[in-house]
Design an enzyme around this catalytic site. Sequence first.
Site, mmCIF file in Angstrom:
data_model
loop_
_atom_site.group_PDB
_atom_site.id
_atom_site.type_symbol
_atom_site.label_atom_id
_atom_site.label_comp_id
_atom_site.label_asym_id
_atom_site.label_seq_id
_atom_site.Cartn_x
_atom_site.Cartn_y
_atom_site.Cartn_z
ATOM 1 N N GLU A 9 0.872 -1.173 0.000
ATOM 2 C CA GLU A 9 0.000 0.000 0.000
ATOM 3 C C GLU A 9 0.909 1.223 0.000
ATOM 4 O OE1 GLU A 9 -3.158 -0.145 -0.470
ATOM 5 O OE2 GLU A 9 -3.336 -2.312 -0.205
ATOM 6 N N ASP A 52 -7.195 10.497 -1.933
ATOM 7 C CA ASP A 52 -7.767 9.361 -2.657
ATOM 8 C C ASP A 52 -7.163 8.038 -2.186
ATOM 9 O OD1 ASP A 52 -9.404 10.997 -4.113
ATOM 10 O OD2 ASP A 52 -8.089 11.083 -5.878
ATOM 11 N N HIS A 57 -6.994 2.628 1.294
ATOM 12 C CA HIS A 57 -6.398 1.765 2.320
ATOM 13 C C HIS A 57 -6.820 2.115 3.750
ATOM 14 C CE1 HIS A 57 -3.545 5.016 3.059
ATOM 15 N NE2 HIS A 57 -3.056 4.920 1.826
ATOM 16 N N HIS A 152 -8.466 -1.912 1.282
ATOM 17 C CA HIS A 152 -7.250 -2.598 0.858
ATOM 18 C C HIS A 152 -6.270 -2.679 2.029
ATOM 19 C CE1 HIS A 152 -7.597 -2.051 -3.753
ATOM 20 N NE2 HIS A 152 -8.794 -1.997 -3.202
#
Length: 239
Positions: A9, A52, A57, A152
């Site tokens: 990430e 964003d 995440h 995520h």
Amino acid sequence: MRQIVLDTETTGLSADSGDRIIEIGCVELLNRKLTGNNLHFYVNPERDSHEDALKVHGISNEFLRDKPKFAAIADELLDYLRDAELIIHNAPFDMSFLNKELERLGRPPLNGLIAQVTDSLVMAKEMFPGKRNGLDALCDRLGVDNSGRTLHGALLDAELLADVYINMTRGQDALIIDLESTTSDAGEVIQIDLSGIELPVIGANEQEQQVHERVLSDIDKACKGKTVWLHLASENANH
């Protein structure tokens, strides 16, 4: 060969523009089986995530403030990845971030340390052309439970991708009978020669042929008599 399913990430989408890694998740496979020898880091990126990216995440800038910087975890990560095959979904993205982090430390690119990189996104596009091939779509298509994936996360996504990869490559072992009993003392899988097996050919019965002809007739009507196979069949019958 060891296989490591890897995901990251990041603070944004471009390593070249200064975005950094904030999380790394690695899942180890040996002989296509999960070993449980996984590796997971949260990393202080020394910068804030884009808005964003935060929506994707959900890892806050405050949470990352006291986490180790990439320099502090680099040796452990590289030792873990050494000589392994990396399996990454959209590999150019993650590799660009990892190599940029190594470049900042004056270290060579990761490619020279590992055996190879397999891009599971490329594999999926070849297997399912024209379909959505994101991780969620593949989980749905291959029956992998992703109900816990509301945001995520590198380790969770690596675990899901490991299951997806095993499902996508299951056909590679389809002609191995009883994998456990066909393994040598050295741990090598012994392929069984099935070339001598005759597979029965079962033809359609009369009822099935009639149904088939009706379906073909309906398709031909819908195409206004332009179905290619009927013309070919007619030409062959006249020769």
